[in-house]
Design an enzyme around this catalytic site. Sequence first.
Site, PDB file in Angstrom:
ATOM      1  N   ASP A  62     -32.217 -67.991 -98.458  1.00  0.00           N
ATOM      2  CA  ASP A  62     -33.361 -67.554 -97.309  1.00  0.00           C
ATOM      3  C   ASP A  62     -33.993 -69.039 -97.198  1.00  0.00           C
ATOM      4  O   ASP A  62     -34.015 -69.928 -98.153  1.00  0.00           O
ATOM      5  CB  ASP A  62     -34.427 -66.903 -98.241  1.00  0.00           C
ATOM      6  CG  ASP A  62     -35.594 -66.320 -97.626  1.00  0.00           C
ATOM      7  OD1 ASP A  62     -36.254 -67.033 -96.930  1.00  0.00           O
ATOM      8  OD2 ASP A  62     -35.669 -65.237 -97.507  1.00  0.00           O
ATOM      9  N   ILE A  63     -34.595 -69.183 -95.850  1.00  0.00           N
ATOM     10  CA  ILE A  63     -35.138 -70.666 -95.563  1.00  0.00           C
ATOM     11  C   ILE A  63     -36.753 -70.829 -96.327  1.00  0.00           C
ATOM     12  O   ILE A  63     -36.917 -71.930 -96.401  1.00  0.00           O
ATOM     13  CB  ILE A  63     -35.209 -70.751 -94.245  1.00  0.00           C
ATOM     14  CG1 ILE A  63     -36.017 -69.871 -93.465  1.00  0.00           C
ATOM     15  CG2 ILE A  63     -33.719 -70.950 -93.525  1.00  0.00           C
ATOM     16  CD1 ILE A  63     -36.081 -70.217 -91.921  1.00  0.00           C
ATOM     17  N   ASN A 118     -36.622 -54.104 -96.327  1.00  0.00           N
ATOM     18  CA  ASN A 118     -37.577 -53.921 -95.467  1.00  0.00           C
ATOM     19  C   ASN A 118     -37.377 -53.425 -94.327  1.00  0.00           C
ATOM     20  O   ASN A 118     -36.504 -53.767 -93.637  1.00  0.00           O
ATOM     21  CB  ASN A 118     -38.897 -55.134 -95.589  1.00  0.00           C
ATOM     22  CG  ASN A 118     -39.247 -55.621 -96.703  1.00  0.00           C
ATOM     23  OD1 ASN A 118     -39.422 -55.078 -97.575  1.00  0.00           O
ATOM     24  ND2 ASN A 118     -39.393 -56.842 -96.576  1.00  0.00           N
ATOM     25  N   GLN A 125     -40.979 -56.440 -92.541  1.00  0.00           N
ATOM     26  CA  GLN A 125     -39.691 -57.209 -92.185  1.00  0.00           C
ATOM     27  C   GLN A 125     -39.940 -57.988 -91.167  1.00  0.00           C
ATOM     28  O   GLN A 125     -40.967 -57.695 -89.997  1.00  0.00           O
ATOM     29  CB  GLN A 125     -38.800 -55.983 -91.577  1.00  0.00           C
ATOM     30  CG  GLN A 125     -37.740 -56.395 -91.148  1.00  0.00           C
ATOM     31  CD  GLN A 125     -36.754 -55.255 -90.375  1.00  0.00           C
ATOM     32  OE1 GLN A 125     -37.177 -54.188 -90.062  1.00  0.00           O
ATOM     33  NE2 GLN A 125     -35.481 -55.506 -90.131  1.00  0.00           N
ATOM     34  N   HIS A 131     -31.538 -56.561 -93.265  1.00  0.00           N
ATOM     35  CA  HIS A 131     -31.160 -57.275 -94.462  1.00  0.00           C
ATOM     36  C   HIS A 131     -31.805 -57.252 -95.743  1.00  0.00           C
ATOM     37  O   HIS A 131     -32.616 -56.498 -95.847  1.00  0.00           O
ATOM     38  CB  HIS A 131     -31.593 -58.830 -94.105  1.00  0.00           C
ATOM     39  CG  HIS A 131     -32.883 -59.285 -93.872  1.00  0.00           C
ATOM     40  ND1 HIS A 131     -33.368 -59.095 -92.736  1.00  0.00           N
ATOM     41  CD2 HIS A 131     -33.699 -59.823 -94.811  1.00  0.00           C
ATOM     42  CE1 HIS A 131     -34.991 -59.212 -92.693  1.00  0.00           C
ATOM     43  NE2 HIS A 131     -35.061 -59.958 -93.862  1.00  0.00           N
ATOM     44  N   PHE A 132     -30.984 -57.402 -96.854  1.00  0.00           N
ATOM     45  CA  PHE A 132     -31.405 -57.283 -98.262  1.00  0.00           C
ATOM     46  C   PHE A 132     -31.669 -58.750 -98.747  1.00  0.00           C
ATOM     47  O   PHE A 132     -30.860 -59.807 -98.441  1.00  0.00           O
ATOM     48  CB  PHE A 132     -30.171 -56.774 -98.844  1.00  0.00           C
ATOM     49  CG  PHE A 132     -29.968 -55.097 -98.604  1.00  0.00           C
ATOM     50  CD1 PHE A 132     -30.495 -54.160 -99.466  1.00  0.00           C
ATOM     51  CD2 PHE A 132     -29.229 -55.018 -97.434  1.00  0.00           C
ATOM     52  CE1 PHE A 132     -30.276 -53.103 -99.160  1.00  0.00           C
ATOM     53  CE2 PHE A 132     -28.766 -53.435 -97.464  1.00  0.00           C
ATOM     54  CZ  PHE A 132     -29.504 -52.604 -97.960  1.00  0.00           C
ATOM     55  N   HIS A 133     -32.776 -58.781 -99.509  1.00  0.00           N
ATOM     56  CA  HIS A 133     -33.027 -60.038-100.417  1.00  0.00           C
ATOM     57  C   HIS A 133     -32.501 -59.464-101.762  1.00  0.00           C
ATOM     58  O   HIS A 133     -32.872 -58.762-102.269  1.00  0.00           O
ATOM     59  CB  HIS A 133     -34.596 -60.200-100.443  1.00  0.00           C
ATOM     60  CG  HIS A 133     -35.104 -60.544 -98.822  1.00  0.00           C
ATOM     61  ND1 HIS A 133     -35.662 -61.664 -98.547  1.00  0.00           N
ATOM     62  CD2 HIS A 133     -35.517 -59.726 -98.075  1.00  0.00           C
ATOM     63  CE1 HIS A 133     -36.356 -61.646 -97.650  1.00  0.00           C
ATOM     64  NE2 HIS A 133     -36.173 -60.324 -97.318  1.00  0.00           N
TER      65      HIS A 133
END
Length: 190
Positions: A62-63, A118, A125, A131-133
């Site tokens: 993740d950035i 989300n 989102q 996408h999953f975190h």
Amino acid sequence: MDEPVVSLEHGCPFCHIAKTFPTYNPTVPPHASHPSISPASTEPQPAAFVILSTPIVVAFLDILPLSRGHVLLCPRKHRQKLTEVSAEESAQLGYWLRILSAAISKATGVHDWNVVQNNGAAAAQVVPHCHFHIIPRPELREQGRWSSQFTMFGRGQRAELDDDEAVEVAAKIRTAVAEVLKDESSQPNL
């Protein structure tokens, strides 16, 4: 710190990552210096630090991580919400969530984590690509009690990803993915 507004002027940033990075065998990940995983490949968009790249899914740091080793996992094909993901993509996402969770834990030494997903702007989102975190949570327990800095479901202080640290963390997680897969392949089937 406010969430960045993702510009979709040039298309979905996650689709850009999926198109930019070729697949590789996760049991033999490329070295951090290999051109096929160069973070600069995504320019002019932000650098992407790839963790996993299969024909069906792609994972990257993740950035704006909540913690060291915060990874995003998504299908390669553009699917805005989880309900748009195909059965095959869903099975692959579930499989890799488990493998990545183990690998992130192994690589970071953090054994508590959140998996967050989300759907839609009202559900927070930010990038409209499913996408999953996977978020390591080193601060959850502090000397045997809940930390006063505990945050749930992706809320909390976020700072930009440090590129030098990201190269190191991504390499450690890629290596850990290969190790988890090797360990699993040596286990007897039930």
